[in-house]
Design an enzyme around this catalytic site. Structure first.
Site, PDB file in Angstrom:
ATOM      1  N   ASP A  87      60.530 -50.512 100.864  1.00 25.29           N
ATOM      2  CA  ASP A  87      61.638 -50.042  99.774  1.00 25.29           C
ATOM      3  C   ASP A  87      61.380 -48.664  99.599  1.00 25.29           C
ATOM      4  O   ASP A  87      60.313 -47.879 100.004  1.00 25.29           O
ATOM      5  CB  ASP A  87      61.482 -51.139  98.464  1.00 25.29           C
ATOM      6  CG  ASP A  87      60.102 -51.112  98.005  1.00 25.29           C
ATOM      7  OD1 ASP A  87      59.323 -49.966  98.072  1.00 25.29           O
ATOM      8  OD2 ASP A  87      59.501 -52.163  97.328  1.00 25.29           O
TER       9      ASP A  87
ATOM     10  N   LYS B 112      65.632 -49.766  96.380  1.00 24.37           N
ATOM     11  CA  LYS B 112      66.525 -49.483  95.429  1.00 24.37           C
ATOM     12  C   LYS B 112      65.854 -48.374  94.633  1.00 24.37           C
ATOM     13  O   LYS B 112      64.740 -48.168  94.393  1.00 24.37           O
ATOM     14  CB  LYS B 112      66.185 -50.880  94.614  1.00 24.37           C
ATOM     15  CG  LYS B 112      66.552 -52.135  95.319  1.00 24.37           C
ATOM     16  CD  LYS B 112      66.459 -53.317  94.228  1.00 24.37           C
ATOM     17  CE  LYS B 112      66.683 -54.712  95.019  1.00 24.37           C
ATOM     18  NZ  LYS B 112      66.547 -55.885  94.237  1.00 24.37           N
TER      19      LYS B 112
ATOM     20  N   MET C 262      59.455 -48.921  85.341  1.00 26.53           N
ATOM     21  CA  MET C 262      60.945 -48.812  85.417  1.00 26.53           C
ATOM     22  C   MET C 262      61.518 -48.669  84.079  1.00 26.53           C
ATOM     23  O   MET C 262      62.743 -49.240  84.059  1.00 26.53           O
ATOM     24  CB  MET C 262      61.350 -50.001  86.247  1.00 26.53           C
ATOM     25  CG  MET C 262      60.837 -50.207  87.631  1.00 26.53           C
ATOM     26  SD  MET C 262      60.880 -51.725  88.383  1.00 26.53           S
ATOM     27  CE  MET C 262      60.305 -52.876  87.421  1.00 26.53           C
TER      28      MET C 262
END
Length: 517
Positions: A37, A59, A174
């Site tokens: 990722d 992502k 995040m």
């Protein structure tokens, strides 16, 4: 019987490749496929076998390459085809890494799996920024919270204000896109507006930036400094601490791109990382042997006519002796020969085959080698120069001017392919992210052939965006001249033509640049 596939869910750590676990690196070195990722540094892909399939499913904020359900399906498909799969996930697989969802999909198909923990960014990123998540009499606990609950709409849960009453240190992963809401709702929940807070961008990596401010002013400070993802938010009294190591190595925070063969790149990487640099291997140069060519076959057949053999690289030594055996000859055919080498590295490779050099110049370059040989050779001598195709013409020009007889035969050539280039494998799913956001401070070249290979490769796939900003570093004058012929300036040329000299040249330049700023 069909081979049983298996999936290893490996935590890649917070970003710095040095913080990857030994077990994780060992698994990467032996896997058939790696599914990675955005938060797993592409540096790790240099550790996988050349035949490994590399599948990017990353992502990023505002852009998803593959939905989680599709990732689950991909892992199942790869494993059912009998492959050993590494699912490389940033941080730890179970700390907001959705590793549990992937495991449930594997269990549904009775696919064996192993979880390899990783260093979580929730602890490592604040720590590398000088912020302890716990501290005696200040913070006896820490809480790790996701700032991204679900895609679209309101990302924070309805009861988010409850976090404002928690003691200890709050770490949000995040959550940069929700920073205004996070700060305001923590204050609404009881957290003092003056609570120390910090946001850390690119934690543990070169280019790491830290913004500190009171909780109520944190968003304004982040906006002012232009902080971007990936970022970790820390709220609590320990965010006021700055416990960074004061004994930084000279290249700490410096990003260096290297070109070269696997053997050379490995040695240069170790030397640079020992000085604190973050190293990226941007061009994999493959050595293609011409030992089976007609000129080299004739040279092996007629070794008795040569009085000296000249080697200008360790690759030349290795390939010469491999070709010697393939030609049906052995060391007895070299009993009358003397050896000249261009430098210590080439000399050490020669010693591996049981021979010591008879001549090595004080300065490790083709010009010094040629001048030195002209001073000790006689018209009765004849040289075999077994080296790279397109080697420096300085050596042969000096020998020719002195009337020395020689055969300059291409023993090998080097060709480059960008590391992690999707053309290595046939599957289009091996593509890495198209928009490279990594930047480089320096780009190194160790040979003229490396310069040519690099720009030939870049011309075919498009120049990287960081190239104009990187300082070009050459191992010697000949390499620098080749770089200038390609239309680029050599900002730094090492005065000592070996790995140590190359590293020292970067250290000196970085120190000078730092003093000016």
């Amino acid at each position: 019987m069909k081979k049983q596939g298996i999936v290893y869910l490996v935590g890649a750590g917070p970003g710095d490749p040095g913080l990857m676990t030994i077990k994780g690196r060992e698994l990467l070195a032996s896997c058939d496929a790696v599914v990675y990722d955005h938060l797993a540094s592409e540096h790790f892909l240099g550790w996988v076998p050349g035949t490994c399939r590399k599948l990017y499913v990353g992502k990023q904020a505002g852009r998803h390459s593959m939905k989680q359900e599709e990732i689950n399906e991909l892992l199942v498909t790869l494993a059912l085809s009998g492959l050993t799969v590494v699912r490389l996930k940033g941080g730890d697989p179970f700390v907001f890494g959705r590793g549990g969802e992937e495991i449930l999909a594997l269990e549904a198909h009775k696919i064996p799996y192993v979880v390899v923990p990783g260093v979580t960014s929730a602890v490592a990123v604040p720590e590398c920024a000088g912020i302890p998540v716990t501290h005696r009499a200040v913070s006896r606990s820490f809480h790790v919270i996701t700032g991204h609950m679900r895609e679209g709409g309101e990302c924070l849960p309805p009861d988010f204000e409850n976090y404002g009453s928690l003691p200890g240190t709050l770490v949000f992963l995040m959550g940069l896109g929700q920073l205004p809401a996070i700060t305001q709702r923590l204050i609404t929940g009881g957290k003092s507006p003056d609570t120390p807070a910090a946001v850390i961008e690119r934690g543990t990596l070169p280019g790491q930036r830290v913004v500190r401010a009171a909780l109520s002013r944190l968003h304004d400070a982040v906006q002012r400094e232009g902080i971007r993802t990936p970022a970790v938010i820390v709220v609590g009294e320990t965010a006021a601490y700055d416990m960074k190591c004061s004994a930084l190595r000279p290249l700490s925070g410096i990003r260096v791109g290297i070109t070269g063969t696997e053997q050379f790149a490995g040695r240069l990487t170790r030397a640079l990382e020992a000085q604190g640099a973050q190293v990226s291997w941007v061009l994999d140069m493959k050595v293609i042997s011409h030992a089976e060519s007609a000129p080299m076959k004739d040279a092996y057949k007629n070794l008795e006519q040569y009085t000296w053999i000249v080697f200008t690289s360790a690759n030349g030594v290795r390939l010469f002796f491999l070709g010697l055996r393939a030609a049906g000859r052995d060391y007895r055919s070299l009993g009358h020969v003397k050896f000249a080498v261009i430098g210590e590295g080439t000399g050490r490779e020669l010693e591996r085959y049981g021979f010591q050099e008879d001549y090595m110049p004080d300065s490790y370059c083709a010009e010094a080698l040629g001048q030195g040989l002209c001073g000790i050779l006689t018209p009765a001598d004849r040289l075999l120069i077994a080296r790279s195709k397109g080697g420096s013409p300085v050596l042969t020009r000096l020998l020719g001017q002195a009337g020395i007889l020689f055969d300059d035969i291409p023993l090998y050539e080097v060709k480059g392919s960008s590391v992690n280039d999707s053309s290595v494998n046939n599957s289009p799913a091996n593509d890495s992210p198209a928009d490279k956001t990594e930047t480089l401070d320096y780009l190194t070249f160790a040979s003229a052939s490396g310069v040519r290979a690099y720009f030939e490769r870049m011309d075919s796939i498009g120049m990287p965006s960081w190239l104009p900003d990187a300082k070009m570093v050459c191992i010697g004058d000949i390499t620098a001249r080749e770089l200038e012929r390609s239309g680029h300036k050599a900002h730094i040329t090492a005065s000592s033509y070996h790995i140590g000299g190359l590293v020292q040249a970067i250290i000196d330049h970085a120190a000078l640049s730092s003093s000016k700023s």
